[in-house]
Design a protein around this motif. Sequence first.
Motif, PDB file in Angstrom:
ATOM      1  N   ASN A 222       1.944   8.854 -10.450  1.00 15.57           N
ATOM      2  CA  ASN A 222       1.387   8.166 -11.653  1.00 15.57           C
ATOM      3  C   ASN A 222       2.120   7.141 -12.234  1.00 15.57           C
ATOM      4  O   ASN A 222       2.063   6.528 -13.242  1.00 15.57           O
ATOM      5  N   TYR A 223       3.162   6.594 -11.568  1.00  9.61           N
ATOM      6  CA  TYR A 223       3.984   5.411 -11.927  1.00  9.61           C
ATOM      7  C   TYR A 223       4.551   4.764 -10.679  1.00  9.61           C
ATOM      8  O   TYR A 223       4.847   5.579  -9.650  1.00  9.61           O
ATOM      9  N   PRO A 224       4.541   3.456 -10.624  1.00  6.87           N
ATOM     10  CA  PRO A 224       5.223   2.858  -9.374  1.00  6.87           C
ATOM     11  C   PRO A 224       6.738   2.919  -9.139  1.00  6.87           C
ATOM     12  O   PRO A 224       7.226   2.692  -8.133  1.00  6.87           O
TER      13      PRO A 224
ATOM     14  N   LYS B  50       0.804  -1.247   0.027  1.00  7.10           N
ATOM     15  CA  LYS B  50      -0.101  -0.040  -0.076  1.00  7.10           C
ATOM     16  C   LYS B  50       0.855   1.038   0.039  1.00  7.10           C
ATOM     17  O   LYS B  50       0.568   2.265  -0.630  1.00  7.10           O
TER      18      LYS B  50
ATOM     19  N   TRP C 149       2.688   5.646  -6.041  1.00  7.76           N
ATOM     20  CA  TRP C 149       2.227   5.604  -7.319  1.00  7.76           C
ATOM     21  C   TRP C 149       1.149   6.353  -7.679  1.00  7.76           C
ATOM     22  O   TRP C 149       1.332   6.965  -8.722  1.00  7.76           O
ATOM     23  N   LYS C 150       0.448   6.457  -6.888  1.00  9.62           N
ATOM     24  CA  LYS C 150      -0.894   7.666  -7.276  1.00  9.62           C
ATOM     25  C   LYS C 150      -0.485   9.114  -7.259  1.00  9.62           C
ATOM     26  O   LYS C 150      -1.147   9.875  -7.899  1.00  9.62           O
TER      27      LYS C 150
ATOM     28  N   VAL D 194       1.849   1.716  -3.542  1.00  6.93           N
ATOM     29  CA  VAL D 194       0.536   2.246  -4.303  1.00  6.93           C
ATOM     30  C   VAL D 194       0.420   3.979  -3.934  1.00  6.93           C
ATOM     31  O   VAL D 194      -0.139   4.726  -4.731  1.00  6.93           O
TER      32      VAL D 194
END
Lengths: 115, 456
Positions: free
Chosen positions: B428-430, B418, B424-425, B421
């Motif tokens: 916009n990329y992990p 999490k 990532w949000k 993530v």
Amino acid sequence: MVHYIGVILDESRYEQIKGTPIEEKVQSIFGGTLKMLVVEVPEDKSEQILKAFDRARIDSRGFIEDVPVAFRRAVFEEIVKNKSLDIIDKVLERLPEIQELAKKEDEYIPPPEIE
Amino acid sequence: MAKLNIPPPHGGELVYRVIGKKDYAESMAAGAIEFDLKPTTLPDGTPIRHVYREIMSVCYGFFSPVEGSMTSTDLEGVLKERRLESGWVFPYPILLDASEEDIKAADIKEGDRLLLKLKGEPFAVMDVEEIYKINPEEVAVRTFGTPEDNPEVVREPFNEKHPGYMIYKMMNDHVIAGKWTIVNPPKFREPYDRFWLPPAECRTVIKYVKKWRTCIAHQTRNVPHTGHEALMKNAAYTGDIEPCHGILVNAIIGAKRRGDYPNEAILEGHEAVNKYGYIKPSRHMVTFTLWDMRYGNPIESLLHGVIRQNMGCTHHMFGRDHAAVGEYYDKYATQILWSEGIPSFGFEAPPNEVEKGLKIIPQNMAEFWYCPVCGEIAYSESCGHVDKKQKFSGSFLRGMVAEGVMPPKVVMRPEVYKAIVKWWKVFNYPFVNKKYLENLNANLEVDLAPMEIPKA
């Protein structure tokens, strides 16, 4: 030397191969918590893959990793289409198309919706 | 066995060269020659190092006893036998490099005081002790070694694919030597600020807040999977009459490469391990050090020893391929150094057994894997089901993450995922991509307050 590509099967992917000859080739790893198909890749073809994607590498298990998501998706699509794990030539035929998709991946990969 | 205690800082005294009081800082900087700090870049302009990170790590004491940019005597001692002029062990050249044009343009001479500026604001001052010329390529080669000169552990000549080699090779050919003092302490942005614990403060937290008598350091530049967690838990069973009281995770934060996890996810991923009780917070703490990693395997492990001893650790865990990239070094180079020494690098004995060496105790660890027969994460030197092993692979996990598949909790804790993530949000990329790099290189990890410096 043979290398490998591991294709992780989530529920939706598993449904697509259920009942086909591929199902019996599914490997269960990490105490049954993950299902995976393993595609064998001869060395000359793994070199082609490494050349096509600058970050791709062979990890300590002999698996080809750090390839674009588009590549993994193409591998799975060809497995489903051909009902076989002997699909690496078909995937390599699609390299230009996969490379184009991979370029877009450098900018954005949609995040999963989790709480 | 005698009970252990927090070791003294390397060199005997912790360096702390930071002036927070504005009046003193201004008077120290008044009249100094302004000099803008610039990143070291690849020929295509990609930043691979920013000397500000070294100035921070020196001035806050992570690199004690080093106090600034090395003189030519210190540099030669480090390259020849990993010793400073004072005789204390130190692994890497720490240098403020500059071009001849920049030195001439600012009319910098030995004896001058410089005001080093970062992001356009005053940052640190330095008194110039020496200005000398280097051959950057020679420094790069001697820093990491060669198969001919260091046959014990160097397997391939270093080249342009090695990030650390390129950091030295791409330096300017002049060095401005002298001690640094920060006069405008930068403020870390979220979430770095929560994990910034310089050695003096870290030692105080270890001693008086955590009340750890013994503490083992865990080096990281990755989001943790359960293999890392098993390493931490099991390595911590070392200690003295009881297992180590604490585990200090110290992430190396610096220049990034595409495909790495973002710094923010690494720090919060490790934090999740203690926040959600996989290792109790009373026993586990996450911190970081600013450093553009050189990937020097045994040489890097020496720096890790210096940093973590200065932070107050009694032990340091070292795994296979420690801080390595490619096949330049023997996979066990770090463990060879810490178990028998590497004479060609100046160590007839391990670094904690030589004069003016380190006090931190190594814990050389092998590998952890998942064993389906044992039904648990197993230690490679204990598990007898070698042919059944399922190895943890960071790149395998990255592939899973990129496909949006939540890793099973036996491989990665859901709360760690999490944390990935969450960032990532934001990005916009992990993983680190071009945009992340552009943003990091432009803004760094810190902001500096505006500061007016009186003219001389």
